[in-house]
Write a protein that holds these residues in place. Sequence first.
Motif, short mmCIF file in Angstrom:
data_model
loop_
_atom_site.label_atom_id
_atom_site.label_comp_id
_atom_site.label_asym_id
_atom_site.label_seq_id
_atom_site.Cartn_x
_atom_site.Cartn_y
_atom_site.Cartn_z
N GLN A 61 0.85 -1.17 0.00
CA GLN A 61 0.00 0.00 0.00
C GLN A 61 0.89 1.24 0.00
N ASN A 62 0.54 2.19 -0.84
CA ASN A 62 1.26 3.46 -0.88
C ASN A 62 0.64 4.38 0.18
N THR A 63 1.38 4.63 1.25
CA THR A 63 0.87 5.46 2.35
C THR A 63 1.50 6.84 2.36
N GLY A 64 2.07 7.25 1.23
CA GLY A 64 2.62 8.59 1.15
C GLY A 64 4.10 8.67 1.41
N PHE A 65 4.83 7.57 1.22
CA PHE A 65 6.28 7.56 1.45
C PHE A 65 7.00 8.48 0.47
N SER A 66 6.51 8.55 -0.76
CA SER A 66 7.14 9.40 -1.76
C SER A 66 6.13 10.42 -2.26
N ASN A 67 6.62 11.38 -3.04
CA ASN A 67 5.74 12.42 -3.58
C ASN A 67 4.90 11.93 -4.75
N GLY A 68 5.35 10.88 -5.40
CA GLY A 68 4.65 10.42 -6.60
C GLY A 68 4.16 9.00 -6.48
N SER A 118 1.59 0.03 -10.64
CA SER A 118 2.03 1.26 -9.98
C SER A 118 0.92 1.72 -9.06
N LEU A 119 1.32 2.26 -7.92
CA LEU A 119 0.36 2.62 -6.88
C LEU A 119 0.38 4.12 -6.63
N GLY A 120 -0.78 4.74 -6.75
CA GLY A 120 -0.93 6.12 -6.34
C GLY A 120 -1.13 6.18 -4.83
N LEU A 121 -1.36 7.35 -4.31
CA LEU A 121 -1.53 7.53 -2.88
C LEU A 121 -2.74 6.74 -2.38
N PHE A 122 -2.55 5.94 -1.36
CA PHE A 122 -3.55 5.10 -0.69
C PHE A 122 -4.15 4.02 -1.59
#
Length: 121
Positions: free
Chosen positions: A1-8, A66-70
């Motif tokens: 899960q992308n939890t906001g580790f990076s800007n993109g 690829s995973l966007g935010l959340f």
Amino acid sequence: QNTGFSNGVISFPYQQFAVDASTRRKGEKMMEICSDDRFKKRVLHVEKRGREVVSQSKSLGEEMCSLGLFEYAILSVHIHARGCSTAAKFCNRAKKLQLLVSIDSTTRPLVIPFYSLNGHP
């Protein structure tokens, strides 16, 4: 899960998986099954809109997902676990799985430990 580790976006390049089952005396890897189409890896990607996307494996150099935010994805991989007749034996022998992740155009290894049934890595 992308939890906001990076800007993109966080992306996962196509890769072949191997589970590390090494001991102090011998190095061993349990490889992904690639020889049979029935056991190809699948990615279940759930987007923000709640839409599920199931994709089959691709060729090297391409992107699995690829995973966007959340957003999150579930990766289904079949491993040839020789000598492991039960899930409990696999959990006791497996140590870790290394997954390559591309964050801000930099590819990094992400190590996922397996825990045995008694709770120790």
